[in-house]
Write an enzyme that holds these catalytic residues in place. Structure first.
Site, short mmCIF file in Angstrom:
data_model
loop_
_atom_site.label_atom_id
_atom_site.label_comp_id
_atom_site.label_asym_id
_atom_site.label_seq_id
_atom_site.Cartn_x
_atom_site.Cartn_y
_atom_site.Cartn_z
N GLU A 156 0.76 -1.32 -0.05
CA GLU A 156 0.01 0.13 -0.05
C GLU A 156 0.60 1.08 -0.04
O GLU A 156 0.80 2.19 1.02
CB GLU A 156 -0.93 -0.04 1.22
CG GLU A 156 -1.89 -1.03 1.33
CD GLU A 156 -3.06 -1.29 2.15
OE1 GLU A 156 -2.86 -0.40 3.33
OE2 GLU A 156 -4.03 -1.74 1.86
N GLU A 214 -6.18 -8.53 -0.75
CA GLU A 214 -6.57 -8.48 0.68
C GLU A 214 -8.12 -8.18 0.71
O GLU A 214 -8.69 -7.22 0.30
CB GLU A 214 -5.82 -7.23 1.09
CG GLU A 214 -4.49 -7.52 1.74
CD GLU A 214 -4.02 -6.48 2.46
OE1 GLU A 214 -4.69 -5.97 3.37
OE2 GLU A 214 -2.87 -6.22 2.18
C1 GAL Z 1 -4.21 -3.37 4.91
C2 GAL Z 1 -2.82 -3.58 5.09
C3 GAL Z 1 -2.72 -4.78 5.79
C4 GAL Z 1 -3.35 -4.90 6.95
C5 GAL Z 1 -4.97 -4.78 6.65
C6 GAL Z 1 -5.91 -4.62 7.87
O1 GAL Z 1 -4.71 -2.04 4.31
O2 GAL Z 1 -2.14 -3.73 3.58
O3 GAL Z 1 -1.15 -4.98 6.11
O4 GAL Z 1 -3.07 -3.74 7.82
O5 GAL Z 1 -5.15 -3.46 5.92
O6 GAL Z 1 -7.27 -4.38 7.38
#
Ligand code: GAL
Length: 696
Positions: A157, A313
């Site tokens: 990110e 994710e």
């Molecule tokens: C994302 C991030 C992850 C984790 C996740 C939690 O934005 O890339 O490392 O923090 O959020 O929701």
């Protein structure tokens, strides 16, 4: 030098994976054995590895310990998981921050930040780039040919700005290259306003005030990330030229121009964390979350519209950072994952596999929680989805093929944020784009959400809400699109400024004036309690009939060569045009002068779809909160994902087109009963079906 051939992202199975952080547990005996069992049990065939591992890979400068990663890579391979291996630049080790203070980010207040948490490096620092290049080289040399390696995951990110002297000086160099002379910069930025005329490049130090410079700063920061990415990629390309590279973007993120960054990487991935069920209540029904998620999927996919993407994710259950984060209700996990697949994702990965024992994210949803069990509520849901994904492999190779686009442009968004106009409180750019997108979503019509640099010739209909800033060439390309038969819809706030935020002289919408056949003279701002009726003129060519309330923004325009389809029916501008159209070549350009509420967008969308000859997928409209999204295979097979985002059941008439339920082979279905939060997968039996998809 030979041209680099870009490796394609073509997994042979849908990816069902998770962020896996085994280094956090490497001193706990036996846990990796358990992990291997649980990964298999959850039907996970992939992991993203090493995202925040730098301190465990390089505990001191130039001292590497890869043994643990060697073992994990081999174990994962033997266990059936492919690896998306990360470069660790998202979080820097303490020793590095100590040795090279310049890599610590500086805030807008000029103060250097402490080592802090993560995502806080200077984007320009040569020392940081050098360290990143070194660790990436080690990773690429060591794992570039590993059989488990599926793709590279750059950093995590990328985000934020740094205001250190290195960044500011690089900004000045970037400006010199762009404008060459200070006179040109002063002209382009209108800096004589409030006596900001620059007489030395070094005076460009603060970013307050000058709109054009603030826009340029954002472009420059995007450029810094692009060159940072190139630096990250160089060793990966050198030692593993066959392995595709991605980075995880964030939904709704606006500090960088993601469309520009998308050009740097091989395939798009994004992190989707909608607050399912968290937005209930009258003001925002649950299905809006499904609607907005689809919009973001379509925005990311449209960055490389002919390439599959990856939902890299999402949470298996809850997040830990929202004020209220309810559990996903039964069925919702499957539905939101299938939504991703329906929009072109080649699978789904979760954050994260095993709950961390300590620190920030210990209460974030995971596949395996602190109890370490697989007989939980969540685990079997994940495992069932994994089993479904295995059966769904034939969907690979198909993609959404939209005929309709709603433009949502990063640079235009920045510009609208800076606008300082009489209607600034009413702009709501993304919300306005979603408003125009909604009636298509409700008809199961596949959409792209590209920026203004898109190849418009891919589409039959292009909607350009609030395209306030026209970048060079956009107006000409829109004109060519209409000329060749496209249907263009523009709205209020379109065509006011150029790329450095200078107003077009001689009448808005500037270079679109001829195409739209209108001249905008003024814009009225309506307070929240006031509306102005808009009435469709009798016998108008689009067959619009009715009266609808205009809110927030009403442009007062003159129809120069356009026909008037509707007029204002109130206020001192009663009788002036409110909706116009102009035919050019084989196509048509519509302009909506006001934000027209009620069921106007619904009626208008139905009319232009008819004009374009695009039929809704399953009859219109689908029950509110239900959508059908499609992928088209090269052989003409349509995949249809029918999803109910409501807390209540819904029934959908599928007609007699012959949709087969993919999970009950052979069963042809004409009617689908959808319990709350459920999703069904159908394939077309015979010829490609209508619904906005092209067989390209
Ligand atoms: C994302 C991030 C992850 C984790 C996740 C939690 O934005 O890339 O490392 O923090 O959020 O929701």
């Amino acid at each position: 030098m030979m041209d680099q051939i870009t490796p394609l992202f073509r997994p042979t199975a849908l990816i069902h994976g998770a962020d896996y952080n085994p280094e956090q547990w490497r001193h706990v005996p036996g846990i990796w054995d358990t992990d291997m069992r649980l990964l298999k049990g959850a039907n996970l065939n992939g992991v993203t590895l090493g995202i925040f591992s730098w301190a465990e890979l390089e505990p001191a400068e130039g001292v590497y310990q890869f043994e643990w990663m060697d073992e994990i890579m081999d174990r994962l391979h033997a266990n059936g998981q492919r690896v998306i291996l990360a470069t660790p630049s998202g979080a820097k080790p303490n020793w590095m921050a100590e040795k090279f203070p310049e890599i610590r980010r500086v805030g807008e207040d000029g103060r250097r930040r402490l080592q802090g948490l993560r995502h806080n490096h200077c984007l320009t620092s040569p020392a940081y780039r050098e360290n990143v290049s070194r660790i990436n080289t080690q990773l690429a040399m060591r794992y570039g040919q590993h059989p488990a390696l599926l793709a590279w995951h750059l950093s995590n990110e990328y985000g934020g700005y740094c205001y250190c002297e290195l960044c500011k000086s690089a900004f000045r160099e970037w400006l010199k290259e762009k404008y060459v002379t200070l006179d040109a910069l002063n002209d382009a930025c209108w800096s004589r306003f409030w006596s900001h005329t620059y007489t030395d490049w070094n005076q460009i130090d603060r970013l307050d005030g000058i709109h054009a410079l603030r826009l340029d700063w954002k472009r420059f920061m995007t450029h810094q990330v692009a060159t940072f990415i190139r630096n990250e990629m160089a060793p990966l390309r050198q030692y593993a030229p066959h392995v595709p590279i991605t980075t995880n973007f964030m939904g709704a993120y606006d500090l960088y121009d993601y469309n520009a960054l998308a050009k740097e990487i091989d395939f798009i991935s994004w992190d989707s964390y909608p607050v399912w069920h968290g937005q209930g209540g009258e003001q925002c029904p649950h299905w809006h979350t499904g609607l907005w998620s689809t919009f973001y999927h379509d925005q990311f996919r449209a960055m490389k519209p002919d390439e599959p993407m990856l939902l890299i994710e999402t949470t298996p259950s809850q997040v830990n950072w929202a004020q209220v984060s309810p559990l996903k209700r039964p069925g919702m996990h499957r539905t939101c994952c299938l939504l991703g697949v329906s929009r072109g994702s080649q699978g789904v990965c979760y954050f994260q596999f095993r709950s961390s024992r300590g620190s920030s994210e210990k209460y974030h949803g995971t596949v395996v929680s602190h109890d370490g069990r697989d007989d939980t509520r969540v685990f079997p849901e994940i495992s069932e989805l994994g089993a479904l994904f295995e059966k769904l492999a034939p969907v690979l190779g198909s993609l959404p093929r939209p005929q309709v686009a709603v433009i949502c442009d990063h640079q235009n968004r920045w510009d609208l944020e800076e606008m300082q106009s009489p209607v600034q409180g009413a702009v709501n750019y993304i919300g306005t784009c979603v408003d125009h997108y909604t009636p298509f979503w409700q008809r199961g019509i596949s959409m792209d959400v590209p920026d203004q640099s898109a190849d418009f010739s891919r589409y039959r209909i292009v909607i350009a809400p609030e395209l306030h800033m026209l970048l060079p060439g956009t107006a000409e390309r829109l004109a060519a699109f209409v000329e060749k038969g496209g249907i263009l819809v523009t709205t209020y706030l379109t065509g006011y400024v150029n790329e450095t935020d200078l107003c077009f002289l001689g009448g808005f919408p500037g270079p679109l004036r001829e195409l739209l056949g209108i001249r905008i003279e003024e814009m009225d701002a309506l307070p929240g309690f006031r509306t102005v009726p808009v009435r469709a003129s009798a016998g108008n060519p689009l067959n619009l009939t009715g009266t609808w309330p205009a809110r927030d923004i009403c442009e007062l325009i003159h129809a120069e060569s356009a026909e008037v389809l509707a007029t204002y029916d109130g206020e001192f501008y009663s009788g002036m045009p409110a909706i116009t159209r102009k035919k050019s070549g084989l196509g048509t350009a519509y302009h909506l002068c006001a934000r027209i509420g009620g069921d106007f967008l619904e009626t208008f969308t139905a009319a232009i779809l008819k004009d374009a000859g695009i039929a809704p997928l399953l009859g219109e409209p689908l029950p509110v909160g239900v959508t059908a999204q499609t992928r088209l295979a090269p052989d003409g097979t349509q995949w249809m994902f029918l999803m109910n985002f409501n807390e209540t059941p819904a029934t959908v008439d599928l007609g007699d087109a012959g949709w087969r339920n993919y999970e009950s082979p052979g069963e042809v279905v004409n009617r689908a009963e959808l319990p709350p939060f459920t999703s069904f997968i159908f394939t077309s039996c015979g010829d490609p079906l209508p619904g906005g998809d092209l067989t390209t």
